[in-house]
Scaffold this motif. Structure first.
Motif: not given
Length: 1018
Positions: A531-535
């Motif tokens: 669920g981490l953001e793309s960066d």
């Protein structure tokens, strides 16, 4: 008083000491039981709080999946989709009842994120077909965002090549489920905690050795102390069986008393350990309570200890009561040297004289080794379990949030890896996930495999490196545990958020480290599962040499500005007051000259900062002529407007509004003062502001995008607003970032100002997103009401970054800011960070680890205290047997300190041998557990052989505990008068007594009598 009452009921001070020793042993057992039960219950309770943990299993065909599926399960057929450019992805058929398990809704046709009506080719086991792919929401459901979605009927046309079965959580927690849980962290920690607790139970079982050794020593001392009573009773016709029964009852009573006292001590100590953990800030949810099951367990344990006491007392007393009455308590012989053993002792006498003990018997090393072995086994087990923390932590040469208690809390930008790589420093951005398959917990590591190879000794031993995002490599140890080989498909779940995925094993990898027990997946797959953001990643692992070199190059830039405060507006010639917060991110004291400038005005300040020190530096500059200027201090800067009249604030308008709606438009100066008599114009409609600075204007009836302009004398502000029949009223939203140009060390603050400009109440859920931060909140506003929300953004590498505020799929406000600073200081971020807690499952994981830390720490402390008590009992018996020797030393002028030094010297000699033997026995015990497959926790096969540092630490700890025990056992005797020592019953003078007489009279010729026979010192 009959001899039975004397033998059973008259307890000496040594008996009371024995009760205390047994109590300490029982405290270890009770405390361990309380902690083990509490840790197990709390870990399962933490998992139970996050119910609804479904599971996913992969099958090679739909038929096998349908046969295995239950009535509430969902079967997802899969096949392959080939895009217009030849790229391949997985396509999954979504049945109508899928949303009940958190899966996306069944689409109308075939859909995929970022699609735009292209034609894809669907390939299955029975043929191919084509389908037009329409766009879909990428975040819809728990399947990977790259998967295409269609109906099961569409896939039936080409023949599915596989299937997934998603099962709902059952009432008992799905503990026996096969496959992967949809939220893996919960199963990872409950199953891993069960592994740890099983290992702890094995270590605690070793404490039973202490009970038997202690009770044996107690009964032997009782026989010596009550020798006269026993001789008289035997001589007057008392049967040996009755005396043995009396001594057995005495030992049982001592064991029972020690057990009851130990129970109380165990409860108090364990509660104190939990309280201490809370005081020092260790995350824990342990609650040590006595449950009915625990009462039954403790009652059974106390009964067993009492029976052990009775049995040990009877067996020990039997050896004494089978002798003639005259020999009871008189085991010593005169040490004749005509026997073979006497001759052997004379041969080795020279060596023993120099290295052997003076007062204590050399055979004391055997029971001392037994008690220290328990300590060694427990400490070595704790040390082995401690290595689990290394595999779960973000410690080492990494760029990470150092305050994060576990990897799921660490958030850093993946751009740091690019920055380090550009400077020639190998760097591997990584995401760590908790997973489980069946009953096997394991770690998943999201990596770029080429970057991972650059910072590790990884080598593919079978198969190939991963070639696409859905391929993975598996560590050799995990491959054996799960039975995986290249070509196999493995269904995986999310870590702390629900997710489903499938990876194909491309190869097996060997690193010689913890990665051998892990599954290495691609970063896109790991981001979906985490669920981490793309960066974002959890950590960036790099080489120690590269970071050290980068840090050295960054020292000249080590003092950095992390915050800058200055007015937005001043009049020409006024003083501009500036406050800059500076920080030294290194451990060394550094000095730097800071320069503040605005226009032609400048001012310098020299600042010296200690390691990690922050300080505020003030500047005062003269404002230049009217205009807009950049005010800079070091690498940080902000905009200041210089004018005779304050400029107008940017208009606070919503992005859109309904046609004909009444809209309130506030007009203010940057100083915050309202502007009256200003004109607001929207399309062909105008309105003037009142004394409160607010104009009330109706929006045009015709839909469209209109310019909204404010005129206040020569000052002007412009915005746009979209007017539509179906537009929902939304709050006027403004977003600002402070400081507007932070350094790489700063954590800027995002401020969201909301105002309800409509004539009706609003309730909106807003989301602030960007720069490694996501913050959601619901805002309820009455007409004209305002609200402010703030969020701290994470540190970012140099460059431009965007933050947005949205409501649903609408963007309410956007702000951009630029992080400034030399790229060389990126490596310094590993020295400090910001703790970010997301709550929910992350908190459960944090508390589960905290509970295990409390358990292991408390067990080590209890083991140390218990071993001191048990060894004191062993040495007390040995010293008691030598009380005549101590009396001779004291009678011939030796001070208590001198006698104590002699005994401690003997204890040190015995402790060296016993501690070394205990370490060896502990290692052999762990090797046996490893060979039996019992030394595995959290999917990691623990190393049974300790490092040299750990082995030396256990050896040193055993030696120190022996000396403490000798001190406890000796102090009550050395201060007694020689007469009181000689007046107690004894077996007569021994060889050591005569040696003490010779040692205390230097004028006499030294000679050495042969050592006493084997029973002389008992």
């Amino acid at each position: 008083m009959t001899y039975l009452r004397v033998l059973v009921g008259r307890w000496s001070r040594r008996d009371r000491l024995a009760v205390l020793v047994i109590a300490l042993t029982v405290a270890l057992l009770v405390g361990a039981a309380l902690l083990v039960v509490a840790a197990g219950d709390q870990t399962h309770n933490l998992a139970a709080e996050h119910e609804g943990n479904a599971s996913v299993v992969g099958y090679g065909s739909v038929d096998r999946a349908s046969q295995a599926a239950g009535p509430d399960d969902v079967v997802l057929p899969t096949a392959t989709a080939v895009g217009p450019e030849g790229d391949t992805d997985r396509i999954v058929g979504i049945p109508a009842d899928a949303p009940a398990l958190g899966l996306p809704a069944q689409p109308d046709g075939t859909v995929a994120p970022d699609a735009n009506g292209e034609t894809w080719r669907l390939e299955g086991s029975d043929g191919t077909t084509t389908a037009e792919v329409e766009p879909a929401n990428a975040s819809d459901g728990i399947v990977p965002p790259t998967w295409l979605r269609t109906t099961p009927e569409t896939l039936e046309e080409v023949g599915p090549t596989g299937a997934l079965v998603v099962s709902p959580a059952d009432g008992d927690g799905n503990e026996d489920r096969e496959g992967a849980p949809v939220v893996g962290a919960l199963e990872f920690f409950t199953q891993g905690a069960d592994d740890v607790l099983g290992i702890v139970r094995t270590g605690v079982a070793a404490a039973g050795v202490i009970v038997a050794a202690t009770l044996s020593s107690v009964v032997r001392m009782t026989i010596r102390d009550r020798a006269r009573t026993i001789r008289v009773a035997r001589a007057t016709g008392a049967p040996p069986r009755r005396i043995r029964a009396a001594l057995a009852a005495r030992a049982g009573a001592i064991a029972a008393a020690g057990g009851v006292l130990g129970y109380a001590i165990g409860v108090v100590v364990t509660n104190a350990a939990v309280t201490a953990a809370i005081v020092v800030g260790l995350p824990t949810t342990l609650s040590v309570t006595v449950t009915p099951d625990l009462v039954r367990f403790v009652a059974a344990m106390l009964a067993a200890i009492t029976l052990v006491g009775i049995a040990t007392g009877y067996v020990t007393a039997r050896a004494a009561t089978t002798k003639p009455p005259a020999l009871v308590g008189r085991d010593g012989r005169d040490g004749g040297s005509s026997t073979p053993s006497g001759r052997l002792r004379r041969i080795g006498g020279g060596v023993r004289g120099r290295l052997g003990p003076t007062v204590l018997a050399a055979r004391t090393v055997v029971p001392t080794t037994a008690t220290l072995s328990t300590f060694a086994v427990i400490v070595l087990l704790v040390a082995s379990l401690g290595t689990i923390g290394a595999s779960l932590s973000t410690a080492g040469t990494t760029v990470a949030d150092p305050d994060a208690s576990h990897p799921a809390e660490s958030r850093v930008s993946a751009d740091y890896a690019e920055t380090l790589a550009e400077r020639g420093v190998p760097a591997s951005p990584e995401i760590l996930l908790f997973a489980s398959h069946g009953e096997e917990p394991y770690l998943v590591r999201g990596v770029d495999y080429a970057a991972f190879e650059s910072v590790s000794d990884a080598r593919i031993v079978d198969g190939d490196p991963p070639a696409d995002d859905e391929e993975a490599v598996v560590g050799v140890e995990l491959a054996d545990a799960l039975g995986l080989e290249p070509g196999d498909e493995l269904a995986v779940g999310g870590s702390t958020d629900p997710a489903v995925g499938v990876v194909t094993v491309a190869g097996t990898v060997e690193t010689g480290g913890f990665a051998d027990h892990q599954l290495l997946v691609s970063l896109p797959t790991a981001r979906h599962l985490s669920g981490l953001e793309s960066d974002e990643v959890n950590q960036i692992r790099t080489t120690a040499t590269g970071v050290s070199d980068a840090a050295e190059r960054a020292e000249t830039e080590s003092v950095t500005v992390v915050d800058l405060e200055a007015p937005d507006y001043v009049r020409p010639g006024e003083t501009v007051s500036v406050e800059a917060t500076v920080w030294n991110p290194t451990t060394e004291t550094v000095e730097r000259e800071l320069e503040a400038t605005i226009g032609e005005a400048e001012q310098r300040r020299s600042v010296e900062l200690g390691g990690y020190e922050r300080r505020t530096v003030a500047f005062e500059l003269s404002a230049p002529l009217a205009g807009e200027y950049e005010l800079s201090v070091g690498d940080d800067e902000t905009t200041v407007t210089v004018d005779d009249a304050p400029p107008l604030e940017s208009l606070s308008l919503p992005e859109s509004g309904p046609t004909g709606a009444s809209l309130s438009v506030p007009v203010r100066e940057t100083t915050g003062d309202p502007v009256s008599n200003a004109t607001v114009e929207v399309g062909n409609r105008t309105a003037a502001t009142g004394s409160d600075g607010v104009a009330r204007i109706e929006l045009p009836e015709a839909p469209g995008t209109y310019d909204a302009t404010v005129y206040a004398g020569e000052r002007e502000q412009n915005e746009t607003i979209r007017v539509a029949h179906d537009a929902d009223p939304e709050p006027a939203t403004s977003l600002s970032i402070s400081p507007s140009s932070p350094s790489v060390h700063a954590q800027p603050t995002a401020t969201v100002d909301l105002e309800n400009p409509w004539d009706r109440p609003l309730e909106t859920e807003i989301e602030l997103d960007g720069a490694g931060t996501t913050d959601r909140t619901t805002v309820a506003l009455e007409p004209g009401e305002t609200a402010t929300r703030t969020a701290t953004l994470s540190r970012q590498p140099p460059g431009e970054h965007t933050v947005t505020v949205g409501a649903g799929d609408r963007t309410l406000a956007t702000a951009e800011y630029e992080v400034v600073g030399d790229d060389r200081v990126v490596s310094a971020l590993a020295a400090s960070g910001h703790h970010r807690s997301d709550g929910g499952v992350e908190s459960a994981v944090e508390y589960a680890m905290g509970n295990l830390q409390v358990l292991l720490s408390a067990l080590t402390g209890l083991a140390a205290v218990t071993v001191v008590g048990a060894t004191s009992a062993v040495l007390a018996r040995a010293i008691r047997a030598r009380r005549r020797t101590i009396a001779i030393y004291r009678a011939t002028g030796a001070s208590p300190g001198r006698v104590l030094a002699v005994v401690l010297g003997d204890a040190a000699r015995i402790g060296v041998v016993a501690a070394a033997a205990a370490v060896g026995i502990g290692i052999v015990a762990l090797e046996a557990l490893a060979a039996a497959g019992q030394l595995t926790a959290f999917g990691i096969s623990l190393e049974p052989r300790p490092t040299a540092t750990v082995a030396l630490g256990v050896f040193a700890g055993g030696l120190v505990l022996t000396l403490l025990a000798a001190l406890v056992a000796t102090l009550p005797l050395v201060w007694r008068s020689p007469a009181s020592l000689l007046s107690e019953p004894s077996a007569g003078p021994t060889t050591t007594d005569r040696r003490a007489q010779l040692d205390s009279k230097p004028e006499r010729k030294q000679r050495r009598d042969p050592e006493p026979a084997a029973g002389a010192d008992d």
